[in-house]
Design a protein around this motif. Structure first.
Motif, PDB file in Angstrom:
ATOM      1  N   ALA A   1     -16.140   2.354  11.642  1.00 61.71           N
ATOM      2  CA  ALA A   1     -17.559   2.365  11.169  1.00 61.71           C
ATOM      3  C   ALA A   1     -18.362   1.791  11.438  1.00 61.71           C
ATOM      4  N   TYR A   2     -18.856   0.657  12.201  1.00 61.17           N
ATOM      5  CA  TYR A   2     -19.723  -0.180  13.010  1.00 61.17           C
ATOM      6  C   TYR A   2     -20.361   0.266  13.990  1.00 61.17           C
TER       7      TYR A   2
ATOM      8  N   PHE B   1     -21.149  -3.798   3.555  1.00 59.12           N
ATOM      9  CA  PHE B   1     -19.839  -3.782   5.142  1.00 59.12           C
ATOM     10  C   PHE B   1     -18.606  -4.549   4.243  1.00 59.12           C
ATOM     11  N   ASP B   2     -17.840  -2.956   3.576  1.00 60.31           N
ATOM     12  CA  ASP B   2     -16.759  -3.092   2.353  1.00 60.31           C
ATOM     13  C   ASP B   2     -15.498  -2.804   2.839  1.00 60.31           C
TER      14      ASP B   2
ATOM     15  N   ASP C   1     -23.865 -12.466   3.214  1.00 59.58           N
ATOM     16  CA  ASP C   1     -24.278 -13.238   3.346  1.00 59.58           C
ATOM     17  C   ASP C   1     -23.105 -14.596   3.442  1.00 59.58           C
ATOM     18  N   SER C   2     -22.627 -14.207   4.476  1.00 63.48           N
ATOM     19  CA  SER C   2     -21.238 -15.047   4.505  1.00 63.48           C
ATOM     20  C   SER C   2     -20.317 -14.209   5.612  1.00 63.48           C
ATOM     21  N   GLU C   3     -19.090 -15.337   5.331  1.00 64.00           N
ATOM     22  CA  GLU C   3     -18.582 -15.595   7.264  1.00 64.00           C
ATOM     23  C   GLU C   3     -16.894 -14.436   5.890  1.00 64.00           C
ATOM     24  N   ARG C   4     -17.152 -14.246   5.446  1.00 60.00           N
ATOM     25  CA  ARG C   4     -15.954 -13.847   3.873  1.00 60.00           C
ATOM     26  C   ARG C   4     -15.708 -12.150   4.534  1.00 60.00           C
ATOM     27  N   LEU C   5     -14.915 -11.741   4.115  1.00 58.12           N
ATOM     28  CA  LEU C   5     -15.099 -10.417   3.780  1.00 58.12           C
ATOM     29  C   LEU C   5     -14.833  -9.890   2.089  1.00 58.12           C
TER      30      LEU C   5
ATOM     31  N   TYR D   1     -11.384   4.005   2.214  1.00 52.38           N
ATOM     32  CA  TYR D   1     -12.183   3.210   3.234  1.00 52.38           C
ATOM     33  C   TYR D   1     -13.408   2.642   3.555  1.00 52.38           C
ATOM     34  N   ALA D   2     -13.332   2.402   4.814  1.00 49.24           N
ATOM     35  CA  ALA D   2     -14.295   1.198   5.293  1.00 49.24           C
ATOM     36  C   ALA D   2     -15.695   1.548   4.672  1.00 49.24           C
ATOM     37  N   GLU D   3     -16.688   1.018   4.134  1.00 48.34           N
ATOM     38  CA  GLU D   3     -18.299   1.630   4.212  1.00 48.34           C
ATOM     39  C   GLU D   3     -19.103   0.357   5.021  1.00 48.34           C
ATOM     40  N   ILE D   4     -20.354   0.391   5.743  1.00 51.42           N
ATOM     41  CA  ILE D   4     -20.776  -0.337   6.355  1.00 51.42           C
ATOM     42  C   ILE D   4     -22.368   0.261   6.301  1.00 51.42           C
ATOM     43  N   THR D   5     -22.994  -0.132   6.024  1.00 56.13           N
ATOM     44  CA  THR D   5     -24.755   0.858   5.318  1.00 56.13           C
ATOM     45  C   THR D   5     -25.884  -0.321   5.630  1.00 56.13           C
TER      46      THR D   5
END
Length: 202
Positions: free
Chosen positions: A189-190, A135-136, A66-70, A145-149
């Protein structure tokens, strides 16, 4: 595996001739990343969905998302380390960004009479609630890898009865330790998750 959330004291990721560090540089303003996924129109149509008017609620998320950071998860050791990449931010708060893209994706699907934000002044008969679970950027000993759930739930506006509920997860391999590779894989992924939601929600 033990999960530990803390500031990395020594880990940095080599990126071409520079590095993606987890340690903040107080003298440099963060770089803003504008994430604009390609929104693919779903070919599926449900005639009974055409009269639905849906308000898309702002997604919920844990404090780190819950932020603007990756966020990055390093799973190379016996202890899982979770932190943010320093010096880089999304163009907006992550839940606000995801909410906006959900509205755009569902609008382009043309499956519903109307789609809007929760704060919009319009009469809605359904609401879409989502939760950002990952969102990692994920680092493993032998791959990245990128992972989005995203967990999504469609409810009636009045009685709050659940009409439909499903979790969506997508992973995309990351080619190298560069910020560009991170963003490209997160975008891929998104895009997949947004497309899956537009296909499934009815």
């Amino acid at each position: 595996m033990i999960l530990v959330t803390r500031l990395f004291s020594c880990l940095s990721l080599i990126v071409l001739s520079s590095c993606v560090s987890l340690l903040p540089d107080p003298g440099t303003a963060p770089m803003r990343i504008w994430l604009e996924p390609a929104l693919i129109t779903s070919p599926l149509r449900d005639p009974t969905s055409s009269q639905k008017i849906i308000a898309v609620m702002q997604p919920t998320a844990t404090n780190m998302l819950d932020s603007e950071r990756l966020r990055i998860r390093d799973l190379t050791g016996t202890i899982a380390l979770v932190d943010h990449i320093a010096g880089v931010e999304w163009q907006d708060h992550l839940p606000i960004m995801v909410q906006r893209h959900l509205v755009q994706a569902l609008t382009r699907s043309k499956k519903f009479k109307a789609i809007g934000l929760e704060e919009d002044s319009f009469k809605r008969n359904f609401v879409l609630e989502t939760d950002i679970q990952t969102f990692d950027v994920v680092i493993l000993p032998d791959k990245m890898y990128a992972e989005i759930t995203l967990s999504a739930k469609l409810l009636e506006n009045q009685g709050r009865d659940v009409i439909w509920q499903k979790a969506f997860i997508s992973k995309a391999p990351i080619a190298n330790h560069s910020l560009q590779a991170f963003i490209m894989s997160l975008t891929k992924a998104y895009e997949t998750v947004l497309y899956q939601i537009t296909q499934d929600v009815n």
